[in-house]
Design a protein around this motif. Structure first.
Motif, short mmCIF file in Angstrom:
data_model
loop_
_atom_site.label_atom_id
_atom_site.label_comp_id
_atom_site.label_asym_id
_atom_site.label_seq_id
_atom_site.Cartn_x
_atom_site.Cartn_y
_atom_site.Cartn_z
N LYS A 155 0.82 -1.22 0.00
CA LYS A 155 0.00 0.00 0.00
C LYS A 155 0.86 1.27 0.00
O LYS A 155 0.65 2.18 0.80
N VAL A 156 1.83 1.30 -0.93
CA VAL A 156 2.69 2.47 -1.04
C VAL A 156 1.87 3.69 -1.44
O VAL A 156 0.85 3.57 -2.11
N ASN A 157 2.32 4.88 -1.00
CA ASN A 157 1.62 6.12 -1.31
C ASN A 157 2.26 6.88 -2.46
O ASN A 157 1.65 7.79 -3.01
N THR A 191 -1.18 14.09 -10.31
CA THR A 191 -1.75 14.26 -8.98
C THR A 191 -2.91 13.28 -8.86
O THR A 191 -3.53 12.94 -9.87
N PRO A 192 -3.19 12.83 -7.69
CA PRO A 192 -4.30 11.90 -7.55
C PRO A 192 -5.59 12.53 -8.07
O PRO A 192 -5.89 13.68 -7.81
N ALA A 193 -6.30 11.74 -8.82
CA ALA A 193 -7.59 12.21 -9.34
C ALA A 193 -8.58 12.32 -8.19
O ALA A 193 -8.51 11.55 -7.23
N PRO A 194 -9.49 13.28 -8.25
CA PRO A 194 -10.49 13.38 -7.18
C PRO A 194 -11.37 12.14 -7.19
O PRO A 194 -11.56 11.51 -8.23
N PRO A 195 -11.92 11.80 -6.05
CA PRO A 195 -12.81 10.64 -6.01
C PRO A 195 -14.00 10.85 -6.94
O PRO A 195 -14.45 11.98 -7.15
N GLN A 232 -4.97 7.55 -3.07
CA GLN A 232 -4.02 6.84 -2.22
C GLN A 232 -2.61 6.78 -2.80
O GLN A 232 -1.71 6.29 -2.14
N LEU A 233 -2.43 7.26 -4.03
CA LEU A 233 -1.14 7.11 -4.69
C LEU A 233 -0.81 8.35 -5.50
O LEU A 233 -1.69 8.91 -6.17
N ALA A 234 0.44 8.76 -5.46
CA ALA A 234 0.97 9.81 -6.32
C ALA A 234 2.13 9.23 -7.13
O ALA A 234 2.92 8.45 -6.60
N LEU A 235 2.20 9.61 -8.38
CA LEU A 235 3.31 9.20 -9.24
C LEU A 235 4.24 10.39 -9.41
O LEU A 235 3.80 11.51 -9.66
N VAL A 284 -2.86 0.57 -10.19
CA VAL A 284 -2.27 1.91 -10.09
C VAL A 284 -3.35 2.95 -10.35
O VAL A 284 -3.50 3.90 -9.59
N ARG A 285 -4.12 2.75 -11.41
CA ARG A 285 -5.22 3.68 -11.71
C ARG A 285 -6.20 3.77 -10.56
O ARG A 285 -6.62 4.86 -10.17
#
Length: 148
Positions: free
Chosen positions: A25-27, A136-140, A114-117, A106-107
């Motif tokens: 569960k890496v961020n 940036t993480p997409a909004p829910p 929960q994840l940033a690239l 990943v998507r």
């Protein structure tokens, strides 16, 4: 270089990414390129004939970066080859980040926030490191309307 999601090829890479996301569960995932990269140098010197192979494993691996090579050559055809190589080292990072998005987990982790690239480039000749947040993480997603 991170290949696109494929359950038949590059399974070891897919396994590492799946384990990092689902089990650990890496961020953050940071893809780092570096100066004087022999893999990118080979990519830039690959013959245009796609069936040509000098190396069994290396040539197939560096072909993951063909979109980066194409972009650099199209946008920077007038630059010296050394400059094109450096640009391709960085663009290969962006290509790998884009390929990471082809992995469903990943998507999903990105969509849920929960994840940033992140991308990075280490110029070890000059001792310089740069980092960028590629996505940036997409909004829910909004909740789906319930039928009446």
């Amino acid at each position: 270089m991170v290949p696109a999601f494929d359950q038949l090829r590059h399974t070891e890479t897919g396994a590492v990414i799946e384990y990092a996301i689902k089990a650990l569960k890496v961020n953050n995932i940071l893809v780092i390129g570096h100066s004087r990269c022999g893999g990118v140098e080979r990519l830039m010197n690959l013959p245009d004939d796609s069936d040509s192979h000098t190396y069994d494993f290396i040539d197939d691996w560096v072909k993951i970066g063909l979109p980066a090579k194409k972009k650099v050559l199209e946008e920077n055809s007038g630059l010296p080859s050394e400059e094109q190589l450096k640009l391709c080292e960085k663009e290969s990072v962006n290509n790998s980040l884009g390929n990471l998005l082809t992995y469903p987990y990943v998507r999903d982790a990105m969509t849920s926030g929960q994840l940033a690239l992140r991308g990075g480039y280490y110029d070890f000749v000059n001792g310089h490191f740069e980092q960028w947040r590629a996505f940036t993480p997409a909004p829910p997603l909004p909740p789906k309307p319930q039928p009446f």
